[in-house]
Write a protein that holds these residues in place. Sequence first.
Motif, PDB file in Angstrom:
ATOM      1  N   ALA A 114       0.831  -1.202   0.000  1.00 51.98           N
ATOM      2  CA  ALA A 114       0.000   0.000   0.000  1.00 51.98           C
ATOM      3  C   ALA A 114       0.863   1.249   0.000  1.00 51.98           C
ATOM      4  O   ALA A 114       1.629   1.474   0.936  1.00 51.98           O
ATOM      5  CB  ALA A 114      -0.917  -0.015   1.215  1.00 51.98           C
ATOM      6  N   ASP A 115       0.726   2.018  -1.050  1.00 50.76           N
ATOM      7  CA  ASP A 115       1.371   3.327  -1.115  1.00 50.76           C
ATOM      8  C   ASP A 115       0.257   4.361  -1.037  1.00 50.76           C
ATOM      9  O   ASP A 115       0.039   4.963  -0.007  1.00 50.76           O
ATOM     10  CB  ASP A 115       2.182   3.442  -2.408  1.00 50.76           C
ATOM     11  N   SER A 116      -0.523   4.469  -2.104  1.00 50.33           N
ATOM     12  CA  SER A 116      -1.669   5.389  -2.097  1.00 50.33           C
ATOM     13  C   SER A 116      -2.968   4.681  -1.727  1.00 50.33           C
ATOM     14  O   SER A 116      -4.009   5.311  -1.628  1.00 50.33           O
ATOM     15  CB  SER A 116      -1.814   6.042  -3.473  1.00 50.33           C
ATOM     16  N   SER A 117      -2.923   3.365  -1.502  1.00 48.71           N
ATOM     17  CA  SER A 117      -4.147   2.586  -1.307  1.00 48.71           C
ATOM     18  C   SER A 117      -4.298   2.029   0.112  1.00 48.71           C
ATOM     19  O   SER A 117      -5.080   1.102   0.322  1.00 48.71           O
ATOM     20  CB  SER A 117      -4.162   1.417  -2.302  1.00 48.71           C
ATOM     21  N   LEU A 118      -3.594   2.587   1.096  1.00 44.05           N
ATOM     22  CA  LEU A 118      -3.598   2.018   2.444  1.00 44.05           C
ATOM     23  C   LEU A 118      -4.999   1.930   3.040  1.00 44.05           C
ATOM     24  O   LEU A 118      -5.391   0.876   3.552  1.00 44.05           O
ATOM     25  CB  LEU A 118      -2.671   2.814   3.370  1.00 44.05           C
ATOM     26  N   ALA A 119      -5.774   2.998   2.974  1.00 48.04           N
ATOM     27  CA  ALA A 119      -7.122   2.988   3.561  1.00 48.04           C
ATOM     28  C   ALA A 119      -7.994   1.930   2.901  1.00 48.04           C
ATOM     29  O   ALA A 119      -8.725   1.199   3.574  1.00 48.04           O
ATOM     30  CB  ALA A 119      -7.767   4.363   3.449  1.00 48.04           C
ATOM     31  N   ARG A 120      -7.919   1.813   1.597  1.00 50.42           N
ATOM     32  CA  ARG A 120      -8.701   0.817   0.863  1.00 50.42           C
ATOM     33  C   ARG A 120      -8.267  -0.604   1.237  1.00 50.42           C
ATOM     34  O   ARG A 120      -9.091  -1.478   1.498  1.00 50.42           O
ATOM     35  CB  ARG A 120      -8.530   1.042  -0.636  1.00 50.42           C
ATOM     36  N   LEU A 122      -6.709  -1.685   3.935  1.00 52.73           N
ATOM     37  CA  LEU A 122      -7.016  -2.021   5.327  1.00 52.73           C
ATOM     38  C   LEU A 122      -8.517  -2.001   5.606  1.00 52.73           C
ATOM     39  O   LEU A 122      -8.960  -2.560   6.608  1.00 52.73           O
ATOM     40  CB  LEU A 122      -6.325  -1.036   6.283  1.00 52.73           C
ATOM     41  N   GLY A 123      -9.293  -1.381   4.724  1.00 58.45           N
ATOM     42  CA  GLY A 123     -10.735  -1.234   4.917  1.00 58.45           C
ATOM     43  C   GLY A 123     -11.534  -2.265   4.150  1.00 58.45           C
ATOM     44  O   GLY A 123     -11.575  -3.441   4.497  1.00 58.45           O
ATOM     45  N   TRP A 124     -12.181  -1.796   3.078  1.00 56.86           N
ATOM     46  CA  TRP A 124     -13.120  -2.671   2.386  1.00 56.86           C
ATOM     47  C   TRP A 124     -12.450  -3.876   1.739  1.00 56.86           C
ATOM     48  O   TRP A 124     -13.054  -4.939   1.610  1.00 56.86           O
ATOM     49  CB  TRP A 124     -13.994  -1.917   1.393  1.00 56.86           C
ATOM     50  N   LYS A 125     -11.182  -3.754   1.345  1.00 63.46           N
ATOM     51  CA  LYS A 125     -10.530  -4.911   0.731  1.00 63.46           C
ATOM     52  C   LYS A 125     -10.262  -5.998   1.778  1.00 63.46           C
ATOM     53  O   LYS A 125     -10.464  -7.186   1.513  1.00 63.46           O
ATOM     54  CB  LYS A 125      -9.235  -4.495   0.040  1.00 63.46           C
ATOM     55  N   ALA A 126      -9.848  -5.607   2.969  1.00 64.36           N
ATOM     56  CA  ALA A 126      -9.665  -6.581   4.055  1.00 64.36           C
ATOM     57  C   ALA A 126     -10.998  -7.255   4.386  1.00 64.36           C
ATOM     58  O   ALA A 126     -11.056  -8.477   4.574  1.00 64.36           O
ATOM     59  CB  ALA A 126      -9.077  -5.904   5.287  1.00 64.36           C
ATOM     60  N   TYR A 137      -3.749 -12.389   5.496  1.00 65.28           N
ATOM     61  CA  TYR A 137      -3.663 -11.236   4.595  1.00 65.28           C
ATOM     62  C   TYR A 137      -2.721 -10.217   5.227  1.00 65.28           C
ATOM     63  O   TYR A 137      -2.905  -9.832   6.375  1.00 65.28           O
ATOM     64  CB  TYR A 137      -5.075 -10.661   4.418  1.00 65.28           C
ATOM     65  N   TRP A 138      -1.673  -9.846   4.483  1.00 63.29           N
ATOM     66  CA  TRP A 138      -0.721  -8.836   4.944  1.00 63.29           C
ATOM     67  C   TRP A 138      -0.856  -7.592   4.082  1.00 63.29           C
ATOM     68  O   TRP A 138      -0.949  -7.679   2.851  1.00 63.29           O
ATOM     69  CB  TRP A 138       0.712  -9.326   4.824  1.00 63.29           C
ATOM     70  N   VAL A 139      -0.831  -6.448   4.712  1.00 69.01           N
ATOM     71  CA  VAL A 139      -0.765  -5.172   4.005  1.00 69.01           C
ATOM     72  C   VAL A 139       0.542  -4.513   4.424  1.00 69.01           C
ATOM     73  O   VAL A 139       0.758  -4.241   5.612  1.00 69.01           O
ATOM     74  CB  VAL A 139      -1.959  -4.252   4.356  1.00 69.01           C
ATOM     75  N   ILE A 140       1.410  -4.281   3.449  1.00 69.75           N
ATOM     76  CA  ILE A 140       2.683  -3.612   3.720  1.00 69.75           C
ATOM     77  C   ILE A 140       2.506  -2.132   3.429  1.00 69.75           C
ATOM     78  O   ILE A 140       2.274  -1.738   2.283  1.00 69.75           O
ATOM     79  CB  ILE A 140       3.826  -4.202   2.882  1.00 69.75           C
ATOM     80  N   ASP A 141       2.571  -1.323   4.478  1.00 68.96           N
ATOM     81  CA  ASP A 141       2.489   0.130   4.370  1.00 68.96           C
ATOM     82  C   ASP A 141       3.873   0.608   3.926  1.00 68.96           C
ATOM     83  O   ASP A 141       4.821   0.615   4.710  1.00 68.96           O
ATOM     84  CB  ASP A 141       2.098   0.722   5.731  1.00 68.96           C
ATOM     85  N   ARG A 146       5.654  -0.654   7.615  1.00 73.84           N
ATOM     86  CA  ARG A 146       5.006  -1.482   8.637  1.00 73.84           C
ATOM     87  C   ARG A 146       4.176  -2.545   7.932  1.00 73.84           C
ATOM     88  O   ARG A 146       3.693  -2.333   6.815  1.00 73.84           O
ATOM     89  CB  ARG A 146       4.102  -0.644   9.538  1.00 73.84           C
ATOM     90  N   VAL A 147       3.982  -3.666   8.617  1.00 78.88           N
ATOM     91  CA  VAL A 147       3.183  -4.761   8.070  1.00 78.88           C
ATOM     92  C   VAL A 147       1.954  -4.943   8.952  1.00 78.88           C
ATOM     93  O   VAL A 147       2.076  -5.185  10.158  1.00 78.88           O
ATOM     94  CB  VAL A 147       3.985  -6.080   8.002  1.00 78.88           C
ATOM     95  N   HIS A 148       0.790  -4.827   8.344  1.00 82.60           N
ATOM     96  CA  HIS A 148      -0.484  -5.067   9.023  1.00 82.60           C
ATOM     97  C   HIS A 148      -0.887  -6.513   8.710  1.00 82.60           C
ATOM     98  O   HIS A 148      -1.053  -6.867   7.543  1.00 82.60           O
ATOM     99  CB  HIS A 148      -1.563  -4.114   8.512  1.00 82.60           C
ATOM    100  N   VAL A 149      -1.036  -7.320   9.739  1.00 87.33           N
ATOM    101  CA  VAL A 149      -1.350  -8.738   9.579  1.00 87.33           C
ATOM    102  C   VAL A 149      -2.809  -8.971   9.954  1.00 87.33           C
ATOM    103  O   VAL A 149      -3.275  -8.487  10.988  1.00 87.33           O
ATOM    104  CB  VAL A 149      -0.418  -9.599  10.459  1.00 87.33           C
TER     105      VAL A 149
END
Length: 190
Positions: A114-120, A122-126, A137-141, A146-149
């Motif tokens: 996630a660069d410009s898509s962090l909110a998306r 972590l939100g509706w896509k998660a 599912y991991w989101v790398i900010d 940081r890694v959101h697991v």
Amino acid sequence: MNAPVRSADFVPHRFTVDEVRDMVRLGVLDEGARIELIEGELVDMPADGPRHNDWSVIIGRWLFTNLGPEYAILPGSTLVLSDFNAPKPDFSIYPARRNAGVRGPDLLLAIEQADSSLARDLGWKADLYARHGLREYWVIDLEAERVHVHRAPSPEGYLHKPDPFGPEDAVEASLIPGLTLRLADLPRLG
């Protein structure tokens, strides 16, 4: 010209995965179009910037170096979750023996950068991934490194979302023995 009137009498058409594939086959949609099918709607994906592209190379090298032939790694490929949902995670990992008709529960790990898509992401896509049984599912900010697991999917979302892991923290994949990510250890490009 007046805008079309929306009312309960007019319901937008929800596209299916097969209809979108037909539109690509017929040339209505470009095969390389940056779109995802979400709840039957075609959603534009933001263009990848230089930082996203650099991290795609870094994460891709890390995955291909650390996973053996028993795993399939799909970079940026469409993941069909249902007839109306086909997102494109940056990386999907699943057992190599399972190579046809892979759905959410079949995946061992999906990674979004996630660069410009962090909110998306972590939100509706998660929420979408959780509703369709994607187990990890991991989101790398990319900005904060940081890694959101996300683990333990449910119809209401992921039940296990610990605090984000920082660049020095080790993140262990729960379904892939021995796969541990520590962002600070990854070689940078350039």
